[in-house]
Design a protein around this motif. Structure first.
Motif, PDB file in Angstrom:
ATOM      1  N   SER A  98       0.805  -1.218   0.000  1.00 51.86           N
ATOM      2  CA  SER A  98       0.000   0.000   0.000  1.00 51.86           C
ATOM      3  C   SER A  98       0.837   1.266   0.000  1.00 51.86           C
ATOM      4  CB  SER A  98      -0.937   0.005   1.211  1.00 51.86           C
ATOM      5  OG  SER A  98      -0.185  -0.126   2.409  1.00 51.86           O
ATOM      6  N   ASP A  99       2.028   1.219   0.597  1.00 48.57           N
ATOM      7  CA  ASP A  99       2.897   2.402   0.621  1.00 48.57           C
ATOM      8  C   ASP A  99       4.342   1.971   0.810  1.00 48.57           C
ATOM      9  OD1 ASP A  99       3.458   2.082   3.459  1.00 48.57           O
ATOM     10  OD2 ASP A  99       1.479   2.943   3.834  1.00 48.57           O
ATOM     11  N   GLU A 100       5.242   2.963   0.797  1.00 47.45           N
ATOM     12  CA  GLU A 100       6.670   2.666   0.858  1.00 47.45           C
ATOM     13  C   GLU A 100       7.110   2.102   2.212  1.00 47.45           C
ATOM     14  OE1 GLU A 100       6.278   7.006   2.069  1.00 47.45           O
ATOM     15  OE2 GLU A 100       5.299   5.599   0.701  1.00 47.45           O
ATOM     16  N   LYS A 101       6.389   2.472   3.293  1.00 55.77           N
ATOM     17  CA  LYS A 101       6.751   1.941   4.610  1.00 55.77           C
ATOM     18  C   LYS A 101       6.496   0.436   4.677  1.00 55.77           C
ATOM     19  CE  LYS A 101       5.370   4.003   8.329  1.00 55.77           C
ATOM     20  NZ  LYS A 101       4.493   4.714   9.286  1.00 55.77           N
ATOM     21  N   VAL A 102       5.322   0.013   4.204  1.00 59.41           N
ATOM     22  CA  VAL A 102       4.997  -1.421   4.194  1.00 59.41           C
ATOM     23  C   VAL A 102       5.974  -2.162   3.290  1.00 59.41           C
ATOM     24  CG1 VAL A 102       3.255  -3.147   3.614  1.00 59.41           C
ATOM     25  CG2 VAL A 102       2.565  -0.997   4.706  1.00 59.41           C
ATOM     26  N   HIS A 103       6.296  -1.551   2.149  1.00 63.98           N
ATOM     27  CA  HIS A 103       7.252  -2.173   1.223  1.00 63.98           C
ATOM     28  C   HIS A 103       8.602  -2.388   1.904  1.00 63.98           C
ATOM     29  CE1 HIS A 103       9.067  -3.037  -2.733  1.00 63.98           C
ATOM     30  NE2 HIS A 103      10.113  -2.364  -2.279  1.00 63.98           N
TER      31      HIS A 103
END
Length: 457
Positions: free
Chosen positions: A320-325
């Protein structure tokens, strides 16, 4: 000057001997920067990614200042998930093997409440808990925290993302003011600053940043949704991966992909929130002991699980976003080892792709035509796992099981992999060529003077 080896820390001889027996010789970056401070009883804010050695970094000072003769709760560790809490408790037990009669108790949701009440009535030295469950015990006066000398908040950013701020503050209000507080987080944003300002005293900030960019090679492929599954075997074989973690965004997609890969002849496990805790624990064991090469998971597995030596992370669905990635790909390249992360995306994902690329400037798109499927590469594991219906509550130890298999039935040590012992069950990774032999012989062999039910998982 940074301390490089555990032997240079001011720890007892027995403690150092145990660390050496566990293979802990050189300190990781976060351990180098944090341990001299935490061992000196300082409050600490430590920023480091999953897999950097942070669990050991906060467990060592807890164990070092423990008064074993004071049978009261002296340390409280709060973690966001049951899986992480269980992993931390396991690490503490390993690190404290040189101390007799140390009691570590986990208090997590999703497990029976009344047995926890009974265990608390018998006291403990260290509590590892999820916020909601420990707060419930506090509200029902089941737990005495007035002897706490150390509080650890692990994966603090994850707990705040999950909405635990108020629970954490209520818990902290019940603790002694004169204590050491250690806060560990993968990120350091405004919400972490707010939490830290309310619960720590003159903390030192330690940061280990950008390790993912150094150690993890990333490849992005634009594909059509209907072609994703067919690409998985080729991605695995082209990278010669033996341990693969695949992320999907939805539980139903995990199960569908597992069915599809199984139909292609691949052995897979799934991990998501629909599984009961016992199933989740077992799944993690079977994957981490290398009995299955592929684990398909939702983001429940992206943080807080100590699964080492994952060769390849595949983002079947883009996060969903760069943090989760960042947290997903952090499952590979643990403790400084190299790793590979492959992300598949469709034309509908362009906005999310750009967000992630902005955070990782070295990412380049790859052409799926360049994936070379090595048809001779076998995506399989050389191990399988046997289940034994006895564990810690039956006083079973790894040495008991190892002895029954080697001296007892004549199995070679090299045919035995990782041994995991839970309260009422044990799991042993075995050379899969020897599974039939072990099942036949071990069921007729006593382990520590008793026969146990044994079967393959």
């Amino acid at each position: 000057m940074l301390i490089e080896n555990f032997s240079n820390l001011n720890l007892s001889k027995d403690f150092l001997t145990n660390l050496d027996s566990l293979g802990y010789t050189k300190l990781t970056a976060i351990q180098q920067k944090s341990l001299p401070l935490s061992l000196n009883n300082s409050d600490l804010i430590a920023q480091a990614k999953t897999g950097s050695g942070k669990t050991v970094a906060f467990c060592i000072p807890i164990i070092n200042k423990l008064n074993i003769k004071n049978f009261r709760i002296q340390s409280l560790i709060i973690a966001p998930t049951r899986e992480l809490a269980n992993q931390i408790a396991l690490e503490i037990r390993k690190l404290s093997r040189h101390i007799h009669n140390l009691k570590v108790l986990t208090l997590c949701g999703g497990t029976p409440f009344k047995p926890q009440v009974l265990s608390l009535s018998h006291e403990a030295h260290i509590i590892v808990a999820t916020p909601g469950r420990v707060l419930k015990h506090i509200e029902q006066n089941n737990i005495d925290l007035e002897n706490i000398t150390t509080l650890v908040l692990d994966e603090a950013d994850k707990m705040l993302d999950m909405g635990f701020y108020d629970d954490i503050m209520q818990i902290i209000d019940t603790l002694p003011k004169n204590r050491q507080t250690l806060l560990f987080s993968a990120t350091f944003e405004k919400n972490i600053e707010r939490l830290a300002s309310n619960v720590l005293k003159n903390p030192t900030i330690v940061k280990i940043e950008n390790e993912e960019k150094v150690h993890i090679k990333q490849k992005f492929y634009e594909v059509k949704e209907e072609n994703k599954t067919a690409l998985i075997p080729a991605i695995i074989s082209s990278n010669k991966a033996k341990s693969i973690l695949i992320f999907c965004n939805m539980k139903i997609k995990c199960d569908q992909l597992a069915d599809d890969l199984y139909a292609l002849g691949l052995d897979v496990l799934t991990l998501h929130s629909d599984l009961e805790q016992k199933q989740r624990d077992e799944t993690i064991i079977l994957f981490s002991n290398k009995s299955y090469p592929i684990l398909i998971a939702t983001d429940v597995a992206s943080r807080g699980l100590h699964i080492d030596d994952v060769d390849l992370v595949i983002n079947y669905d883009l996060s969903s976003d760069e943090k989760v990635h960042t947290h997903r790909i952090g499952r590979t390249a643990r403790a400084g080892k190299g790793g590979m992360a492959v992300s598949l995306y469709t034309s509908n994902d362009f906005d999310r792709v750009e967000l992630i690329k902005d955070a990782f400037l070295d990412i380049e798109d790859e052409n799926i035509e360049k994936i070379e499927d090595d048809l001779s590469y076998k995506i399989d594991s050389g191990l399988r796992t046997i289940f034994i219906n006895g564990g810690k509550k039956q006083k079973l130890r790894a040495g008991d099981i190892l002895g029954a298999m080697t001296a007892g039935i004549g199995l070679q040590k090299e045919d035995i992999g990782k041994i995991d012992i839970l309260d009422f069950a044990s799991y042993v990774a075995i050379n899969k060529e020897k599974i039939s032999f072990v099942l036949e012989k071990l069921s007729k062999e006593k382990i520590k003077g008793k026969y146990y039910r044994i079967y393959e998982k």
